[in-house]
Design an enzyme around this catalytic site. Structure first.
Site, mmCIF file in Angstrom:
data_model
loop_
_atom_site.group_PDB
_atom_site.id
_atom_site.type_symbol
_atom_site.label_atom_id
_atom_site.label_comp_id
_atom_site.label_asym_id
_atom_site.label_seq_id
_atom_site.Cartn_x
_atom_site.Cartn_y
_atom_site.Cartn_z
ATOM 1 N N ILE A 17 0.821 -1.209 0.000
ATOM 2 C CA ILE A 17 0.000 0.000 0.000
ATOM 3 C C ILE A 17 0.854 1.259 0.000
ATOM 4 O O ILE A 17 0.326 2.368 -0.053
ATOM 5 C CB ILE A 17 -0.969 0.015 1.198
ATOM 6 C CG1 ILE A 17 -0.202 -0.107 2.526
ATOM 7 C CG2 ILE A 17 -1.996 -1.097 1.063
ATOM 8 C CD1 ILE A 17 -1.104 -0.009 3.759
ATOM 9 N N GLY A 20 8.671 3.683 -0.335
ATOM 10 C CA GLY A 20 9.506 4.857 -0.152
ATOM 11 C C GLY A 20 10.963 4.494 -0.256
ATOM 12 O O GLY A 20 11.318 3.342 -0.566
ATOM 13 N N MET A 22 13.218 4.018 1.964
ATOM 14 C CA MET A 22 13.782 3.078 2.929
ATOM 15 C C MET A 22 13.045 1.740 2.964
ATOM 16 O O MET A 22 13.543 0.791 3.540
ATOM 17 C CB MET A 22 13.766 3.688 4.334
ATOM 18 C CG MET A 22 14.777 4.787 4.545
ATOM 19 S SD MET A 22 14.734 5.360 6.242
ATOM 20 C CE MET A 22 15.210 3.864 7.114
ATOM 21 N N ASP A 141 9.352 15.852 10.945
ATOM 22 C CA ASP A 141 9.056 15.687 9.519
ATOM 23 C C ASP A 141 7.556 15.808 9.266
ATOM 24 O O ASP A 141 6.990 15.060 8.476
ATOM 25 C CB ASP A 141 9.575 14.339 9.025
ATOM 26 C CG ASP A 141 9.642 14.267 7.493
ATOM 27 O OD1 ASP A 141 9.779 15.332 6.857
ATOM 28 O OD2 ASP A 141 9.542 13.160 6.945
#
Length: 753
Positions: A17, A20, A22, A141
């Site tokens: 789903i 990224g 990482m 972030d």
């Protein structure tokens, strides 16, 4: 991970789903509880990454898990479980039914969200941040992709992947030194960009950026060039929200502009203050005045004459522009932007209309170097680091010296990138035996960083700490102790006692204390550091084991050999499990187990251990490797302790011959082996031959170390003892007298004879 489908016989992966840089997020089923969950997995790293890089990523992921799992609030994503499966780290979270704010904007064709929805989101996020900040956690972030609005209207903050404990500010910055981009420039606070102190008010600034965007449809600095975005955050006051969207309530416009204050002290005090202001605005109450009204048109922030605004710090070198809320990312896991990285100096007085593109040179300032040159220098810097990791220190030093010179010319001598290269020059010098040169280089770097960054900045302290380390290499342990003490006080004050960098400094200070002869102090400090590292990192973490090793060493110096033996044995076993039986650190611990056995009179056991260690060292590193020879030397010593002197003498001669050929005749290890030859000759009754060898060792040590050095004096004592055995008592007494005089002079205060 995709092939296994089942993690720990419990979590069955169903479909991806989100992806990224990482890792990836899967929808999964918890077979034990029969519920659907989200599983975030760290991507397995290929052979192109070195072990240090891999370890940093793993530590960062584990840190995310521990921090996130401790949070229990309706406005924060719930973490159910975390662990490691077949080398892949995973985090199990609640599966959210909703859309992140980035997706909501995309669904709305980049038009702003309805005003009531915007205000409700602001209030819910403020409530969640108030909770996390009370726990001492800063997200760092916050952006639209990390805030979810569920189908029932609940708002949740996601992905505390780069959160950090409030008292632990600085740790993640250290991890990002490897080039892992942290934060997204469209939502970063001025202090975050400039490398200043970061606390909960940085999250409030980021939230202000998010609210500005969902309320107006554009971020406060809607620029595609990363330089322009960063300078906007630092220098430009944002336009009032109502200049974009007139129907926004006045209180909300003022709240967001206050959140976007350049100075942290001008923002709301905390998230609780923010939530109260939003509640007052919604209910129509008139709260007390908060902050300053900022409704003026955009202006550049002026800096005092003769001063310069902060430069773009070196940790932004690999940072990309990042994403505005375009909806191109999966929930809570934004896709990476691979645009060009940033580096270079800030400039002043630049007209933002000249952007995007490179900044024009300002008269009287250093011309801005081209991105191509900066990229080339960054690549060469990385190449130097790789050479060092491979042990090619001389070649690495040449690369770093060349890059440092070019960076100094292009960026200035005190630019963080220039100082980073000079720091690596110092590092290569210390690793190639040029400690005095390394000391000068680290001193210059520390002074430059103090001017540019301040005395308590982590990079300044890192250079000071390396200065202390090199002083220890030079035997100047008292001076090293003074520097370590200053650095430790600063680290404890700014980072806390349990910060990894603080613990590293305390470890080094404990090591240095033992070299000063303050063994009890050394033992206590090393023991405290080992316990702290075990608590924070785990009992088998390499850093924990390094300190346990130091604890064992100090126990041996204190004569507590039974305890030292147990400690070394535990370290050796843990290293064999976590690092492998042939890892150099495992083999080093096994060597010290042998030393401890010998000191306890268990020479037969020590002999068997050393025989196996010699075989392993020879297989791994070769017969002439320094550590192989060290193990063979230990084998010879224990042969002597078992009165097998002919074998001991043969071993000592063989080791000495190889050391003389590979290290040189006056190397300390060569002289240790030559002395062992003399010991064997003496025990075999060949005192005249022994005297010749003892004198060779004494003369070499006097020549290299000085007549009053403890090792030189010990060798003269050996020589005197040999003279006694030969019946030459008068010569022996005279030599003992000379040694006593030299020892007395060495211990006398400066200026006395």
């Amino acid at each position: 991970m995709a092939e296994t489908r089942l993690i720990q016989s419990r979590y069955r992966l169903l479909d991806v789903i989100g992806r990224g840089g990482m890792g990836e997020v899967w929808r999964a089923r918890d077979e034990s509880l029969g519920r659907q969950v989200a599983v975030k997995c760290l991507k397995p790293l290929g052979s192109q990454h070195d072990q240090s890089f891999t370890r940093i990523l793993r530590e960062r992921f584990r840190r995310e898990a521990r921090v996130a799992a401790a949070l229990q609030h309706r406005g924060v994503t719930v973490v159910h479980d975390f662990g490691e499966h077949e080398g892949v780290l995973y985090l199990v979270m609640e599966l959210l039914d909703g859309r992140n704010l980035s997706q909501l904007l995309e669904d709305n064709k980049q038009h702003p969200l309805p005003v009531p929805e915007v205000v409700d989101i602001a209030e819910q996020v403020a409530d969640a941040l108030g909770y996390t900040h009370q726990q001492g956690i800063v997200h760092r972030d916050l952006k639209p992709a990390n805030i979810m609005r569920l189908a029932d209207g609940t708002v949740k903050i996601c992905d505390f992947g780069i959160a950090r404990l409030g008292h632990d500010i600085g740790f993640t910055s250290r991890l990002t030194g490897t080039g892992i981009a942290m934060g997204t420039p469209h939502y970063m606070s001025p202090e975050q960009i400039s490398g200043g102190d970061v606390d909960h008010r940085s999250d409030l600034y980021s939230l202000g950026c998010v609210l500005y965007e969902i309320a107006t449809g554009v971020p406060p600095f809607d620029l595609d060039d990363a330089w322009a975005v960063l300078v906007g955050h630092r220098d430009t006051q944002p336009q009032p929200l109502r200049s974009h969207r007139a129907e926004l309530p006045g209180f909300f416009d003022q709240v967001v502009l206050d959140l976007l204050a350049k100075a942290p002290g001008e923002r709301p005090v905390d998230a609780g203050d923010l939530r109260r202001r939003i509640l007052h605005g919604r209910t129509g109450e008139q709260p007390q005045a908060y902050g300053h009204v900022r409704l003026a048109p955009p202006v550049l922030v002026e800096h005092p004459a003769g001063t310069h605004p902060p430069r773009l710090p070196s940790w932004t070198r690999d940072m990309t522009t990042g994403h505005k809320a375009t909806g191109t990312a999966a929930a809570g896991f934004p896709l990476p932007d691979h645009s060009a990285g940033l580096t270079g100096e800030w400039t002043t007085g630049t007209d933002l209309r000249a952007l995007p593109g490179s900044f024009p040179a300002v008269r009287g300032e250093r011309p801005t170097p081209s991105p191509e040159l900066l990229s080339t220098l960054a690549n060469r810097h990385s190449a130097g680091l790789n050479l060092g990791r491979l042990g090619h220190w001389e070649e690495a030093g040449e690369v770093h010296r060349a890059v440092a010179a070019e960076r100094a010319h292009a960026l200035g001598p005190d630019h963080p990138d220039t100082l980073a290269s000079r720091y690596e020059v110092g590092f290569t010098l210390s690793r190639t035996g040029r400690a005095a040169d390394a000391l000068r280089e680290f001193g210059r770097v520390a002074d430059g960083r103090e001017r540019a960054l301040g005395p308590d900045h982590p990079e300044t302290l890192a250079a000071r700490q390396e200065t202390a380390y090199v002083l220890g290499q030079l035997g100047r342990h008292f001076e090293a102790h003074q520097v370590y003490a200053v650095v430790l006080a600063s680290r404890e004050r700014t980072m806390g006692r349990d910060h990894p960098d603080t613990l590293r400094c305390r470890h080094n200070l404990a090591f240095n204390l033992s070299r000063l002869g303050r063994l009890e102090d050394s033992y206590r400090m090393a023991h405290e550091v080992a316990d702290a590292r075990s608590r924070l990192l785990g009992a088998t973490h390499p850093d924990t084991l390094v300190t346990r090793y130091e604890v064992a060493y100090t126990l041996g110096r204190l004569g507590r050999w039974e305890e030292a033996l147990r400690a070394y044995g535990e370290v050796a076993q843990a290293r064999a499990t976590s690092l492998g039986s042939d890892h150099p650190e495992t083999l080093s611990a096994r060597y010290e187990v042998g030393v401890s056995l010998g000191r306890l009179g268990r020479s037969a056991e020590a002999l068997e251990l050393y025989r196996a260690l010699v075989d392993d060292r020879t297989r791994v590193s070769g017969p002439a490797d320094a550590e192989t020879l060290r193990a063979r030397h230990g084998l010879g010593v224990n042969l002597g302790r078992m009165a097998r002197w002919e074998e001991a003498l043969t071993t000592a001669r063989e080791v000495c011959a190889i050391r003389e050929r590979t290290l040189g005749p006056d190397h300390p290890d060569t002289l240790v082996s030559r002395r062992e030859i003399a010991v064997g000759l003496g025990w075999l009754g060949r005192w005249a031959d022994a005297l010749t060898v003892y004198r060779q060792v004494a003369e070499a040590r006097t020549r290299v170390l000085g007549a009053d050095h403890p090792d030189a004096l010990a060798s003269r004592n050996d020589e005197a003892h040999c003279l006694e055995q030969l019946g030459r008592g008068t010569e022996a007494v005279e030599l003992y007298r000379q040694v006593a005089t030299l020892r007395q002079q060495r211990g006398a205060p400066s200026g006395q004879g």
